[in-house]
Scaffold this motif. Structure first.
Motif, short mmCIF file in Angstrom:
data_model
loop_
_atom_site.label_atom_id
_atom_site.label_comp_id
_atom_site.label_asym_id
_atom_site.label_seq_id
_atom_site.Cartn_x
_atom_site.Cartn_y
_atom_site.Cartn_z
N HIS A 10 -13.67 4.55 -9.00
CA HIS A 10 -13.30 5.66 -9.87
C HIS A 10 -11.85 6.04 -9.65
O HIS A 10 -11.34 5.97 -8.53
CB HIS A 10 -14.20 6.89 -9.60
N ASP A 11 -11.22 6.45 -10.70
CA ASP A 11 -9.84 6.92 -10.62
C ASP A 11 -9.85 8.37 -10.17
O ASP A 11 -9.67 9.28 -10.96
CB ASP A 11 -9.16 6.76 -11.98
N VAL A 12 -10.13 8.57 -8.90
CA VAL A 12 -10.21 9.90 -8.32
C VAL A 12 -9.32 9.92 -7.08
O VAL A 12 -9.23 8.94 -6.35
CB VAL A 12 -11.68 10.26 -7.97
N ASN A 13 -8.62 11.02 -6.89
CA ASN A 13 -7.70 11.11 -5.76
C ASN A 13 -8.22 11.97 -4.62
O ASN A 13 -7.55 12.12 -3.60
CB ASN A 13 -6.34 11.65 -6.23
N ARG A 14 -9.44 12.54 -4.79
CA ARG A 14 -9.95 13.45 -3.78
C ARG A 14 -11.46 13.57 -3.91
O ARG A 14 -11.99 13.56 -5.01
CB ARG A 14 -9.26 14.79 -4.02
N LEU A 15 -12.13 13.66 -2.77
CA LEU A 15 -13.56 13.94 -2.74
C LEU A 15 -13.78 15.24 -1.97
O LEU A 15 -12.98 15.57 -1.09
CB LEU A 15 -14.33 12.82 -2.03
N VAL A 16 -14.84 15.94 -2.31
CA VAL A 16 -15.16 17.18 -1.61
C VAL A 16 -16.57 17.09 -1.02
O VAL A 16 -17.39 16.28 -1.45
CB VAL A 16 -15.06 18.42 -2.53
N ALA A 17 -16.81 17.92 -0.03
CA ALA A 17 -18.16 18.17 0.48
C ALA A 17 -18.35 19.68 0.39
O ALA A 17 -17.40 20.44 0.61
CB ALA A 17 -18.30 17.70 1.92
N ILE A 18 -19.55 20.11 0.04
CA ILE A 18 -19.78 21.53 -0.20
C ILE A 18 -21.03 21.99 0.55
O ILE A 18 -22.05 22.32 -0.06
CB ILE A 18 -19.88 21.82 -1.72
N PRO A 19 -20.98 22.00 1.87
CA PRO A 19 -22.14 22.50 2.62
C PRO A 19 -22.23 24.02 2.55
O PRO A 19 -21.24 24.70 2.29
CB PRO A 19 -21.85 22.05 4.06
#
Length: 176
Positions: A120-129
């Protein structure tokens, strides 16, 4: 959509299927497991699985069933989640309580994140605990994610952790 299967040293991340319903219900019905993510009975679990399968069609990414390679037992779910007005593509991991402490959550999440950045053309991933879920926060930190802010999402007090593509790739190169 053709959903890929990912393999790690100890796990197989494969497409969710109807046969996962009973094992998934057993995992998600556990009160301690559901402390921060909620619990599901069989009926609501079916809807949960259907939503996760549908995410692949709507967003081109979603979650996989996580299966222990040595036993073939379903131990949880991991992958990606995104919905409108979400803080970003979320890296998710849900490992059943009998398998806690084995390192399966970071292993499955690492495979999911690597797949996300490669496909994927994505520059950032997040986690949301949940902001009080120290186990999930430790997993995010093991993955190299850093705290950004607190936010209320779906009426839940959440912590937003993130990692950029460059940070992820640097960790991958060093074997971290």
């Amino acid at each position: 959509m053709n959903i890929p299967t990912l393999t790690t040293g100890r796990l197989v991340l494969r497409p969710i299927c109807r046969d996962d319903l009973d094992a998934s219900t057993a995992i998600w019905a556990d009160a301690e497991f559901g402390r921060y993510v909620g619990t599901h009975d069989r009926h609501s679990m079916w809807h949960n699985l259907a939503a996760n399968i549908g995410a692949w069609e709507l967003e081109g990414a979603g979650s996989w069933s996580v299966v222990e390679r040595a036993t073939g037992v379903l131990v949880g779910r991991a992958g990606l989640w995104y919905e409108p007005e979400w803080p970003g593509i979320e890296l998710v991991w849900f490992i059943g309580r009998p398998w806690w402490g084995r390192g399966y959550a970071p292993e499955a999440a690492r495979a999911s994140g690597t797949w996300a950045f490669a496909n994927h053309d994505v520059n950032r991933l997040v986690a949301i605990p949940h902001r009080d879920n120290q186990q999930s926060i430790r997993v995010a930190e093991k993955l190299g994610m850093t705290f950004e802010r607190y936010e209320t999402l779906h009426e839940t007090d959440s912590a937003i952790y993130a990692i950029t593509r460059a940070e992820w790739e640097a960790r991958t190169r060093t074997g971290d």
